[in-house]
Write a protein that holds these residues in place. Structure first.
Motif, short mmCIF file in Angstrom:
data_model
loop_
_atom_site.label_atom_id
_atom_site.label_comp_id
_atom_site.label_asym_id
_atom_site.label_seq_id
_atom_site.Cartn_x
_atom_site.Cartn_y
_atom_site.Cartn_z
N ARG A 100 42.31 -13.60 26.33
CA ARG A 100 43.85 -14.05 25.61
C ARG A 100 43.71 -13.88 24.21
N VAL A 101 42.57 -14.43 23.66
CA VAL A 101 42.48 -13.97 22.09
C VAL A 101 42.08 -12.49 21.74
N ALA A 102 40.98 -11.97 22.60
CA ALA A 102 40.91 -10.64 22.34
C ALA A 102 42.26 -9.67 22.48
N PHE A 103 43.12 -9.91 23.62
CA PHE A 103 44.25 -9.25 23.63
C PHE A 103 45.11 -9.44 22.45
N SER A 104 45.42 -10.62 22.20
CA SER A 104 46.26 -10.86 20.99
C SER A 104 45.69 -10.21 19.74
N LEU A 105 44.53 -10.49 19.44
CA LEU A 105 43.92 -9.84 18.33
C LEU A 105 44.09 -8.13 18.35
N GLY A 106 43.87 -7.59 19.53
CA GLY A 106 44.03 -6.19 19.43
C GLY A 106 45.68 -5.79 19.18
N VAL A 107 46.47 -6.46 19.87
CA VAL A 107 47.75 -6.11 19.86
C VAL A 107 48.34 -6.36 18.33
N ALA A 108 48.04 -7.65 17.65
CA ALA A 108 48.26 -7.82 16.49
C ALA A 108 47.67 -6.73 15.35
N SER A 109 46.40 -6.36 15.67
CA SER A 109 45.65 -5.04 14.76
C SER A 109 46.47 -4.00 14.84
N VAL A 110 46.94 -3.42 16.09
CA VAL A 110 47.67 -2.16 16.05
C VAL A 110 49.21 -2.44 15.39
N ILE A 111 49.81 -3.54 15.54
CA ILE A 111 51.26 -3.87 14.97
C ILE A 111 50.58 -3.87 13.28
N SER A 112 49.77 -4.50 12.83
CA SER A 112 49.74 -4.56 11.47
C SER A 112 49.47 -2.87 10.65
N ARG A 113 49.05 -2.18 11.47
CA ARG A 113 49.06 -0.84 11.16
C ARG A 113 50.21 0.09 11.24
N LEU A 114 51.19 -0.41 11.99
CA LEU A 114 52.23 0.41 11.92
C LEU A 114 53.37 0.52 10.79
N LYS A 115 53.67 1.91 10.53
CA LYS A 115 54.63 1.98 9.48
C LYS A 115 56.11 1.97 9.79
N ALA A 116 56.48 2.41 11.11
CA ALA A 116 57.93 2.37 11.29
C ALA A 116 58.32 1.68 12.56
N GLY A 117 59.38 1.03 12.82
CA GLY A 117 59.66 0.07 14.08
C GLY A 117 58.81 -0.93 14.23
N VAL A 118 58.30 -1.64 13.09
CA VAL A 118 57.41 -2.80 13.28
C VAL A 118 58.27 -4.01 14.09
N ALA A 194 47.95 -13.74 10.03
CA ALA A 194 46.73 -13.94 9.36
C ALA A 194 46.33 -12.58 9.10
N LEU A 195 46.57 -11.44 9.66
CA LEU A 195 46.16 -9.99 9.33
C LEU A 195 46.84 -9.38 8.19
N LEU A 196 48.18 -9.79 8.21
CA LEU A 196 49.00 -9.43 6.96
C LEU A 196 48.60 -10.02 5.75
N ASP A 197 47.90 -11.53 5.76
CA ASP A 197 47.70 -12.07 4.69
C ASP A 197 46.20 -11.70 3.96
N VAL A 198 45.62 -10.61 4.90
CA VAL A 198 44.12 -10.36 4.26
C VAL A 198 44.65 -9.59 2.99
N PRO A 199 43.97 -9.86 1.74
CA PRO A 199 43.90 -9.00 0.62
C PRO A 199 43.83 -7.52 0.92
N THR A 200 44.32 -6.78 0.78
CA THR A 200 44.31 -5.20 0.77
C THR A 200 43.07 -4.73 -0.36
N PRO A 223 36.02 -12.24 9.07
CA PRO A 223 35.86 -13.47 8.22
C PRO A 223 37.11 -14.07 7.70
N SER A 224 37.86 -13.21 7.45
CA SER A 224 39.27 -13.73 6.54
C SER A 224 40.05 -14.42 7.64
N ILE A 225 40.19 -14.15 8.80
CA ILE A 225 40.93 -14.72 9.69
C ILE A 225 40.20 -15.60 10.94
N SER A 226 39.01 -15.91 10.58
CA SER A 226 38.14 -16.90 11.24
C SER A 226 38.71 -18.00 11.76
#
Length: 326
Positions: A100-118, A194-200, A223-226
C-alpha cells in the motif's frame, strides 16, 4: 534620581481579576463539555465495559459471570482458529503495508512529475477511495472470477494462467491486497502533498553536483517526506489489524453466498484464508454469543493498535526534533 514603586493592586482589583479568570475557565469548560461528554459516552464507557466483560462469561442474555483470565488463557492456548486468524492478519500487516505504501508512493511520484492533466489524473486516482468497501469487494470478486472474469480473460489472451484468485486459499490474500492498493487514494493524496512540498532548490543543487534521479530521490525526496511515509506505514498497519469488511464480503462471495451476515461456514472462505482476527472476533461475539471471549480479543487488538499509535507519535516527535536541529 528617584524611583517609583508600583503599588500592589488593591483587594477589590484582585477579586475582579479572579472573577474574570474563573469566568474564562467556565466559558472554556462550556465549549469543551459536548466533546468531552461524547468522548466519555462513545469511547470511555465502551472501553471500560469491554475490559470488564473480557474477564467474564457473557452471552448477551444471562448476567455476566466473573471468570478472571480464563478468556485470555483460552485465546493463547486452546483456541485453534485464533492462530489462523492471527496469521492471516499478520500476513496482511506485513504485505499489505509494504504494497500500500509503495504503490501510493509510486503513483504520487508519477503524478508529481506530470505537466498536463494533473487535476484529472489526480481525481481519477483518488476516486476508488470513495467506493464503499462492500461494493468494491463484490466488484473485485467479479473482475477476478476464475471462469468469466475480465482479468483472467485478458491474462489468457497473453498466454498467462490467471488462477482462481478469491477461490484459491493461496491467492485470496494477494487478491485482497490488490483491492486495498486500488482503493489507497487517500494515502496517495497525502504523499503527493508531501512530494510537492519538497524544496525544488535541493533537487536543483543536487543535479548541479551530478546526482542522478535515483540518488536525488534516495537522498533528498525520501528524507524530506519520511514523517509522511511513517504515518502511512503506521496507518496501514492499523488498517490491516482492523481488516474486516473486505474479508467478510470476499469470503462470502467466494463461497457463493450473497448473504454476508448468513451462516458462519461462509465466513473465512476459502479454507479460512480470509479469516482475519476482527472477523473471528465478530464470529465469536455475534454468532456464538461468546461476548466475554470476544471482548478479550477486542482488548488485545486495542492494545496492539495503541502500541503502533504510540510508536507513530514518538517517531514523529523524534523526527520533528531532528529537523529543528536538536
Amino acid at each position: 534620581m528617584t524611583t517609583t514603586l508600583e503599588k500592589p493592586p488593591s483587594a477589590p482589583a484582585k477579586v475582579r481579576a479572579g472573577a474574570r479568570t474563573a469566568k474564562r475557565r467556565r466559558t472554556v469548560f462550556y465549549f469543551i463539555a459536548p466533546a468531552t461528554l461524547g468522548f466519555l459516552i462513545f469511547f470511555g464507557y465502551p472501553l471500560i465495559a469491554t475490559v470488564y466483560y473480557s474477564f467474564t462469561k457473557y452471552d448477551l442474555i444471562n448476567p455476566p459471570q466473573w471468570i478472571g483470565f480464563d478468556n485470555y488463557v483460552r485465546m493463547f492456548s486452546s483456541e485453534p482458529l485464533v492462530g489462523t486468524a492471527a496469521y492471516n492478519t499478520l500476513w496482511l500487516v506485513i504485505v499489505l503495508t509494504i504494497c500500500r505504501v509503495a504503490f501510493s508512493l509510486g503513483v504520487a511520484s508519477v503524478i508529481s512529475r506530470l505537466k498536463a492533466g494533473v487535476g484529472l489524473i489526480r481525481t481519477l486516482c483518488y476516486l476508488p477511495a470513495l467506493a464503499p468497501p462492500a461494493a468494491a469487494t463484490l466488484a473485485f470478486v467479479f473482475l477476478f472470477n476464475p471462469e468469466f472474469g475480465p482479468v483472467n480473460r485478458f491474462l489468457k489472451l497473453i498466454g498467462v494462467d490467471g488462477g482462481l484468485w478469491f477461490n484459491d486459499p493461496s491467492m485470496s490474500k494477494p487478491a485482497l491486497t490488490l483491492l486495498v492498493m486500488w482503493g489507497s487514494g487517500e494515502l496517495m493524496i497525502i504523499i503527493l502533498a508531501a512530494l510537492l512540498d519538497v524544496p525544488t532548490e535541493l533537487h536543483e543543487a543536487a543535479q548541479l553536483d551530478g546526482a542522478g534521479p535515483i540518488r536525488r530521490f534516495w537522498h533528498i525526496t525520501l528524507p524530506s517526506i519520511s514523517p509522511v511515509l511513517l504515518f502511512g506505514v503506521v496507518n496501514s498497519i492499523i488498517f490491516a489489524l482492523q481488516f474486516f469488511t473486505q474479508a467478510v464480503v470476499a469470503g462470502s462471495a467466494a463461497a457463493g453466498s450473497a448473504d454476508v451476515a448468513g451462516n458462519t461456514k461462509y465466513i473465512g472462505a476459502p479454507q479460512n484464508s480470509t479469516l482475519t482476527y476482527p472477523v473471528w472476533l465478530y464470529v465469536q461475539g455475534f454468532r456464538y454469543f461468546n461476548m466475554g471471549y470476544a471482548a478479550a480479543m477486542a482488548v488485545l487488538l486495542f492494545i496492539v493498535s495503541a502500541g503502533f499509535t504510540m510508536i507513530l507519535v514518538r517517531q514523529l516527535r523524534k523526527t520533528a526534533h531532528q529537523e529543528e536541529g536538536g
